[in-house]
Design an enzyme around this catalytic site. Sequence first.
Site, PDB file in Angstrom:
ATOM      1  N   HIS A  26      66.594  24.233  17.289  1.00 25.42           N
ATOM      2  CA  HIS A  26      65.992  23.171  16.776  1.00 25.42           C
ATOM      3  C   HIS A  26      66.271  22.209  17.645  1.00 25.42           C
ATOM      4  O   HIS A  26      65.537  21.183  17.628  1.00 25.42           O
ATOM      5  CB  HIS A  26      66.559  22.773  15.514  1.00 25.42           C
ATOM      6  N   GLU A  27      67.312  21.886  17.887  1.00 17.75           N
ATOM      7  CA  GLU A  27      67.990  20.891  19.413  1.00 17.75           C
ATOM      8  C   GLU A  27      66.513  20.430  20.565  1.00 17.75           C
ATOM      9  O   GLU A  27      66.575  19.644  20.646  1.00 17.75           O
ATOM     10  CB  GLU A  27      68.938  20.272  19.136  1.00 17.75           C
ATOM     11  N   HIS A  70      63.700  19.630  20.653  1.00 13.94           N
ATOM     12  CA  HIS A  70      63.052  18.434  20.547  1.00 13.94           C
ATOM     13  C   HIS A  70      62.948  17.468  21.646  1.00 13.94           C
ATOM     14  O   HIS A  70      62.654  16.401  21.975  1.00 13.94           O
ATOM     15  CB  HIS A  70      64.682  17.247  19.553  1.00 13.94           C
TER      16      HIS A  70
END
Length: 188
Positions: free
Chosen positions: A141-142, A145
């Site tokens: 997820h990170e 980004h």
Amino acid sequence: MAVRAIRITGDPALHSPAGPVGEIDETIRELVRDMEETMSAAPGVGLAAPQVGVPLRLFVWSWIDEDGTEHRGTAINPELLIAPLPIGELDEDEESEGCLSIPGERFPLRRSDVAVLRATDLDGAPFEVRATGWLARIFQHEFDHLDGVLYADRLEHPHAKAVAKAIKKNSWGSPGRSWMPGVDDLDA
């Protein structure tokens, strides 16, 4: 240390690839301290620099697993290797995730069960973490980004339609939207 505003989907910093971190100086260390405080105040289990408007390849994480073990760190200029995605129906309970940049919303998303994170820490030392389960999900997820990808960009129908509806309902999706942890109550 200071809590920073978290950008909401639509902000250009969230939808563009981040650049590499150069020298790890006091500015970077202060950014990391601020990000850790912001993540804690939100509360969240991970936060990438673009989410606070800084277009650098850096993220922090802090998560306590079901055994009570704390997983915490800073990844600077990370690389992420992932195993192939599992096949089958999504489990809406086990595979749902949210995002501090789409506060209050959660949708199921298939992620790899295994990820290997290679990065540099705040001391400039390279490290590697083999993660499984929820920690692997946090890393993916990170890392997304840092490439300008939000989890909403990966959702399949009907969840993609539902998140688009939520974004429109909240008047998000345009530049300049943010929220302040500890001040704004957005059910993040």
